[in-house]
Design an enzyme around this catalytic site. Structure first.
Site, PDB file in Angstrom:
ATOM      1  N   HIS A   1      22.487 -30.011  -6.562  1.00 36.64           N
ATOM      2  CA  HIS A   1      21.504 -29.062  -7.079  1.00 36.64           C
ATOM      3  C   HIS A   1      21.151 -28.063  -5.996  1.00 36.64           C
ATOM      4  CE1 HIS A   1      17.938 -27.475  -9.072  1.00 36.64           C
ATOM      5  NE2 HIS A   1      18.507 -27.926 -10.171  1.00 36.64           N
TER       6      HIS A   1
ATOM      7  N   GLU B   1      21.620 -33.324 -15.515  1.00 30.17           N
ATOM      8  CA  GLU B   1      22.665 -33.286 -16.541  1.00 30.17           C
ATOM      9  C   GLU B   1      23.379 -34.629 -16.696  1.00 30.17           C
ATOM     10  OE1 GLU B   1      22.345 -30.824 -18.159  1.00 30.17           O
ATOM     11  OE2 GLU B   1      22.006 -29.041 -16.953  1.00 30.17           O
TER      12      GLU B   1
HETATM   13  N1  COA Z   1      30.618 -32.301  -6.370  1.00 30.07           N
HETATM   14  C1  COA Z   1      31.268 -32.161  -5.181  1.00 30.07           C
HETATM   15  N2  COA Z   1      30.830 -31.389  -4.185  1.00 30.07           N
HETATM   16  C2  COA Z   1      29.695 -30.715  -4.386  1.00 30.07           C
HETATM   17  C3  COA Z   1      28.956 -30.818  -5.579  1.00 30.07           C
HETATM   18  C4  COA Z   1      29.459 -31.647  -6.587  1.00 30.07           C
HETATM   19  N3  COA Z   1      28.843 -31.784  -7.756  1.00 30.07           N
HETATM   20  N4  COA Z   1      27.855 -30.039  -5.487  1.00 30.07           N
HETATM   21  C5  COA Z   1      27.899 -29.458  -4.276  1.00 30.07           C
HETATM   22  N5  COA Z   1      29.010 -29.864  -3.609  1.00 30.07           N
HETATM   23  C6  COA Z   1      29.422 -29.490  -2.271  1.00 30.07           C
HETATM   24  C7  COA Z   1      30.056 -28.107  -2.233  1.00 30.07           C
HETATM   25  O1  COA Z   1      31.432 -28.182  -2.477  1.00 30.07           O
HETATM   26  C8  COA Z   1      29.728 -27.670  -0.825  1.00 30.07           C
HETATM   27  O2  COA Z   1      30.640 -28.269   0.042  1.00 30.07           O
HETATM   28  P1  COA Z   1      31.085 -27.522   1.415  1.00 30.07           P
HETATM   29  O3  COA Z   1      29.820 -27.350   2.200  1.00 30.07           O
HETATM   30  O4  COA Z   1      32.065 -28.458   2.014  1.00 30.07           O
HETATM   31  O5  COA Z   1      31.681 -26.214   0.977  1.00 30.07           O
HETATM   32  C9  COA Z   1      28.356 -28.312  -0.554  1.00 30.07           C
HETATM   33  O6  COA Z   1      28.266 -29.434  -1.445  1.00 30.07           O
HETATM   34  C10 COA Z   1      27.200 -27.398  -0.805  1.00 30.07           C
HETATM   35  O7  COA Z   1      27.377 -26.845  -2.108  1.00 30.07           O
HETATM   36  P2  COA Z   1      26.860 -25.441  -2.579  1.00 30.07           P
HETATM   37  O8  COA Z   1      27.958 -24.784  -3.330  1.00 30.07           O
HETATM   38  O9  COA Z   1      26.220 -24.680  -1.465  1.00 30.07           O
HETATM   39  O10 COA Z   1      25.737 -25.882  -3.521  1.00 30.07           O
HETATM   40  P3  COA Z   1      25.080 -24.985  -4.610  1.00 30.07           P
HETATM   41  O11 COA Z   1      23.654 -24.926  -4.296  1.00 30.07           O
HETATM   42  O12 COA Z   1      25.762 -23.703  -4.830  1.00 30.07           O
HETATM   43  O13 COA Z   1      25.416 -25.906  -5.852  1.00 30.07           O
HETATM   44  C11 COA Z   1      25.517 -26.644  -8.014  1.00 30.07           C
HETATM   45  C12 COA Z   1      24.602 -26.261  -6.857  1.00 30.07           C
HETATM   46  C13 COA Z   1      24.640 -27.233  -9.121  1.00 30.07           C
HETATM   47  C14 COA Z   1      26.229 -25.385  -8.533  1.00 30.07           C
HETATM   48  C15 COA Z   1      26.567 -27.684  -7.545  1.00 30.07           C
HETATM   49  O14 COA Z   1      25.934 -28.808  -7.001  1.00 30.07           O
HETATM   50  C16 COA Z   1      27.536 -28.064  -8.638  1.00 30.07           C
HETATM   51  O15 COA Z   1      28.512 -27.359  -8.871  1.00 30.07           O
HETATM   52  N6  COA Z   1      27.308 -29.227  -9.352  1.00 30.07           N
HETATM   53  C17 COA Z   1      28.147 -29.631 -10.423  1.00 30.07           C
HETATM   54  C18 COA Z   1      27.751 -28.924 -11.728  1.00 30.07           C
HETATM   55  C19 COA Z   1      26.433 -29.455 -12.280  1.00 30.07           C
HETATM   56  O16 COA Z   1      26.213 -30.652 -12.367  1.00 30.07           O
HETATM   57  N7  COA Z   1      25.572 -28.494 -12.672  1.00 30.07           N
HETATM   58  C20 COA Z   1      24.284 -28.811 -13.254  1.00 30.07           C
HETATM   59  C21 COA Z   1      23.184 -28.419 -12.318  1.00 30.07           C
HETATM   60  S1  COA Z   1      21.618 -28.978 -12.896  1.00 30.07           S
END
Ligand code: COA
Length: 363
Positions: free
Chosen positions: A253, A308
């Site tokens: 998140h 989710e």
């Molecule tokens: N699975 C695997 N790795 C994940 C992850 C996940 N669900 N969520 C974050 N990461 C990793 C990223 O790959 C990144 O790795 P890196 O530093 O090696 O590049 C690191 O954690 C930080 O991620 P970041 O992209 O900065 O986080 P964000 O704030 O942009 O992401 C989400 C937030 C929700 C987009 C992300 O966690 C995600 O894609 N989750 C899956 C989709 C989901 O469940 N969405 C519903 C949200 S309520």
């Protein structure tokens, strides 16, 4: 200028609607903890709280219930429009189109609570119309005596739902009605800031919500559980995904760096509904293993279970088909969008960030 491509850490508004505290794992709606409202208050009452800033008294509660029930009737032209959209069109696209068609003249001017109730009440009927149209079945006659959450299940399933299912869905609706400046809410605020109307703000927000990184995640959770299938496959499957850099749906998140309070509340409800189901036992195992392996592959990123993950379990337990998962999220989040649209309109400033040009310049 320092570029922040995801706008993290940028404060774009002051809001009195909700506090999302990612460090302490708290979600507060207008001074009330969301987990305490879930199970204690109806969705309609929580909408009143988010829009007006306080819970309704007894007389207001009854009045709200009637207003929501009366607003459920879909105009005839919308029924024809929904039936005319090609069968293969995805549900979220159908809803976005149907919502757009409502437009002017009834939704002109600054957003109002009356308009918000009308849209929020109509959404379940739009979804049910489409679902029954595709199945060739009749949409059940409206039942004004049923609450919004009960009526949603009733419209889809054609029978008065079990009280345990209504309680679970209502708690889900309450917990996901509002969540600060998430992508779809920000979208709604941007549109409102141009002095456009509520329908346009909501149609745009629907487009933002359907993406897999936002509201599209619960169906991704189910697909993941289906692909894993058995306990022995959990670890190799997750390792394979993480090794190739894929994300696990239902984890991580932008704001929560500790447990998402909504995930914890939904897990408790899901346990009560489905503890004995093999798919649920698998989901619990997958969560455990995913958290362990995320720590191994992404140390220090503090990736936890998000809302989710257990939303998918609740949806499955109450019998919702997978193609309705994001649409069901939309039915609750529309309340938060409307709250933000009204707040934005009341203290408006056009939202217009800057960018750094990196292209060529004329010689
Ligand atoms: N699975 C695997 N790795 C994940 C992850 C996940 N669900 N969520 C974050 N990461 C990793 C990223 O790959 C990144 O790795 P890196 O530093 O090696 O590049 C690191 O954690 C930080 O991620 P970041 O992209 O900065 O986080 P964000 O704030 O942009 O992401 C989400 C937030 C929700 C987009 C992300 O966690 C995600 O894609 N989750 C899956 C989709 C989901 O469940 N969405 C519903 C949200 S309520």
């Amino acid at each position: 200028m320092k570029v922040k491509p995801g706008l993290e850490g940028i404060v774009a508004a002051e809001t009195g609607i909700s506090l999302v505290d990612g460090e302490k794992g708290r979600l507060i709606y207008r001074g009330c903890r969301a987990e305490e409202l879930a199970g204690a208050r109806s969705f309609e009452e929580v909408a009143h709280l988010l829009w007006k800033g306080r819970l309704p008294d007894t007389a207001e509660r009854e009045r709200e219930r009637r207003r929501w029930a009366e607003a459920r009737v879909v105009p005839a032209f919308l029924q024809e429009l929904i039936a005319g959209i090609p069968r293969e069109t995805a549900m979220m696209d159908v809803i976005r189109t149907a919502v757009s068609a409502l437009g002017s003249p009834s939704f002109e001017g600054p957003p109002t609570e009356e308009q918000a109730i009308r849209i929020a009440s109509l959404l379940p009927t739009i979804i049910a119309l489409r679902l029954h149209h595709l199945k060739g079945s009749e949409v059940p006659k409206p039942r004004p005596d049923l609450s919004h959450a009960a009526h949603y299940l009733y419209l889809l399933q054609g029978k008065v739902p079990a009280p345990a299912h209504v309680r679970a869905l209502e708690a889900y609706f309450v917990l996901t009605a509002e969540h600060g400046m998430n992508a779809s809410t920000f979208t709604a605020r941007v549109v409102t800031s141009t002095r456009s109307d509520l329908i346009s703000a909501i149609a745009a927000a629907i487009g933002a919500l359907k993406g897999p990184l936002h509201g599209g995640a619960p169906s991704g959770v189910e697909s993941m559980l289906d692909e894993i299938g058995t306990e022995e496959r959990i670890e190799p499957w997750i390792r394979e995904q993480l090794a190739k850099g894929d994300r696990l749906m239902g984890f991580g998140h932008r704001i929560y760096k500790t447990e998402d309070p909504r995930a914890a509340a939904l897990r408790d409800i899901a346990v009560r509904l489905a503890a004995e189901e093999p798919w649920f036992r698998l989901a619990v195992q997958v969560e455990k293993e995913a958290l362990r392996l995320l720590e191994e592959y992404k140390p220090g990123r503090r990736i936890r279970t998000n809302v989710e993950y257990y939303a998918a379990a609740i949806f499955r337990a109450v019998g919702l088909p997978r193609e309705l998962y994001t649409a069901t999220f939309l039915c609750s989040r529309v309340v938060g969008w409307a709250a933000h649209a009204m707040e934005q309109a009341a203290h408006n400033r056009l939202i217009r960030p800057d960018s750094v040009y990196t292209g060529p310049v004329p010689r």
